[in-house]
Design an enzyme around this catalytic site. Structure first.
Site, PDB file in Angstrom:
ATOM      1  N   SER A  63       6.579   1.279  -2.510  1.00  0.00           N
ATOM      2  CA  SER A  63       5.576   1.687  -1.520  1.00  0.00           C
ATOM      3  C   SER A  63       6.124   2.655  -0.482  1.00  0.00           C
ATOM      4  O   SER A  63       5.354   3.370   0.164  1.00  0.00           O
ATOM      5  CB  SER A  63       4.985   0.463  -0.824  1.00  0.00           C
ATOM      6  OG  SER A  63       5.952  -0.224  -0.057  1.00  0.00           O
ATOM      7  N   THR A 108       7.198  -4.266  -5.268  1.00  0.00           N
ATOM      8  CA  THR A 108       7.975  -5.434  -5.693  1.00  0.00           C
ATOM      9  C   THR A 108       7.211  -6.323  -6.652  1.00  0.00           C
ATOM     10  O   THR A 108       7.777  -6.876  -7.603  1.00  0.00           O
ATOM     11  CB  THR A 108       8.406  -6.250  -4.455  1.00  0.00           C
ATOM     12  OG1 THR A 108       9.290  -5.457  -3.656  1.00  0.00           O
ATOM     13  CG2 THR A 108       9.114  -7.531  -4.846  1.00  0.00           C
ATOM     14  N   THR A 116       5.281  -4.163  -0.334  1.00  0.00           N
ATOM     15  CA  THR A 116       4.966  -4.660   1.010  1.00  0.00           C
ATOM     16  C   THR A 116       5.516  -3.786   2.134  1.00  0.00           C
ATOM     17  O   THR A 116       5.109  -3.946   3.287  1.00  0.00           O
ATOM     18  CB  THR A 116       5.508  -6.089   1.191  1.00  0.00           C
ATOM     19  OG1 THR A 116       6.928  -6.088   1.009  1.00  0.00           O
ATOM     20  CG2 THR A 116       4.858  -7.044   0.210  1.00  0.00           C
ATOM     21  N   ASP A 117       6.436  -2.863   1.822  1.00  0.00           N
ATOM     22  CA  ASP A 117       7.038  -2.062   2.894  1.00  0.00           C
ATOM     23  C   ASP A 117       6.007  -1.322   3.723  1.00  0.00           C
ATOM     24  O   ASP A 117       6.172  -1.162   4.941  1.00  0.00           O
ATOM     25  CB  ASP A 117       8.040  -1.052   2.309  1.00  0.00           C
ATOM     26  CG  ASP A 117       9.361  -1.691   1.924  1.00  0.00           C
ATOM     27  OD1 ASP A 117       9.571  -2.874   2.271  1.00  0.00           O
ATOM     28  OD2 ASP A 117      10.178  -1.013   1.282  1.00  0.00           O
TER      29      ASP A 117
END
Length: 332
Positions: A60, A15, A93-94
């Site tokens: 990610s 992101t 961030t996942d």
């Protein structure tokens, strides 16, 4: 910070690096590491030299163990030269909590590795990527974090890879460390440590010896255990995310015992906060019962981190005794 510090920045996408795709109207990873740093001009006032590396431009969710192995090898080569004081990795961030933990298990250098990302992409009002990248560079350059291993920095908080979790889908304060709290924060351009980083496990050696598949099975109300048979013969190890402190329905006990006789089966808690017990409850399907049948307690590791540790151990052909000892280290 005194003398000039050098930080190497590696970008993987996510992101923090996304812009709008005209074809779909959605955002996709497209920005380079240089683009990201250009959005943080305030870094120029600090005595930090930056070395920039583009590694991937992917969401990610698409990162793999092979990507982390390649990234780790590049970081090792960079740190072997001895003139880099810290590393920053930008990614989505996942999977930050998972990639940070794997990298921490493998990291054998004194220089800190700081993983960061963003919850708001650059097309949104108030994107948090520049602030997170700024804070991550400051943390990576700080000599007080030498020996701390891999850290996650977002929202001006510093979290240890062992404890950090993504606990909200959209909030800029999504990252927390349940049961532990952050080890530090950044305010007025200063890294302020609030707790000692936890004792680290490893480093585990690279390269991996073999490819392995580790399953994750989450126990739920009314579970009859039938889906456990899907894993039989299809995995090299299994993590069970059990109820509470390590409990499963009685109907699962026999299947779990059979699986544990063939592959390592780790007993974790789906709560993901607090330890798996080892000697309190004694009914069929309790933690005492399951451990007596060959399951290995995960200690304080949640199911996702337990899966990653088991994967890394099996990839090195670790036996049951070594696996049990490794998870025991996380019970303390």
């Amino acid at each position: 910070m005194g003398a000039t510090r050098t930080v190497a920045v590696y970008s993987l996408g996510g992101t923090i690096a996304m812009t709008t795709d005209p074809a779909t109207g959605g955002v996709v990873p497209a920005l380079s590491a240089h683009d990201l740093l250009a959005a943080v001009p305030h870094l120029a006032v600090h005595d930090v030299a930056l070395r920039v590396h583009d590694v991937r431009r992917v969401p990610s969710a698409s990162l793999t163990f092979e990507d982390l192995t390649e990234l780790g090898a590049e970081i090792d080569r960079t740190l072997a030269d001895g003139d880099v004081d810290g590393i920053v990795i930008t990614q989505g961030t996942d999977t930050i909590e998972e990639t940070a933990f794997v990298l921490d298990l493998r990291h054998g250098h004194e220089q800190p590795v700081v993983v960061t990302g963003a919850m708001r992409n650059p097309t949104m009002a108030g994107p948090d990527g520049p602030a997170n990248l700024y804070a991550a560079v400051l943390a990576a350059a700080d000599p007080r974090l030498r020996g701390a291993g891999v850290l996650v920095v977002l929202n001006d908080e510093i979290h240890a890879a062992r404890h950090v979790r993504k606990s909200h889908t959209t909030s800029t304060a999504a990252f927390t460390s349940p049961g532990a709290g952050p080890v530090g924060l950044i305010a007025e351009d200063v890294v302020r440590l609030t707790a000692a980083p936890p004792r680290r496990f490893g480093p585990l050696t690279r390269p991996r010896v073999r490819d392995v598949r580790v399953g994750l099975y989450t126990v739920s109300l009314g579970d009859d255990g039938e889906l456990l048979t899907a894993w039989d013969g299809r995995c090299d190890g299994l993590v069970v995310a059990a109820f509470g402190a390590g409990h499963v329905p009685r109907r699962l006990v026999e299947r779990l015992e059979q699986l544990a006789a063939r592959v390592p089966v780790i007993l974790a808690s789906r709560i993901d906060n607090g330890p798996v017990l080892t000697g309190t409850y004694g009914y069929p399907g309790s933690e005492k019962d399951l451990i007596s049948r060959g399951l290995v307690p995960a200690g304080t590791l949640g199911p996702y981190h337990a899966r990653l540790l088991l994967h890394e151990l099996l990839a090195q052909d670790a036996g049951r005794e070594a696996i049990t000892e490794a998870f025991a280290a996380f019970a303390r």
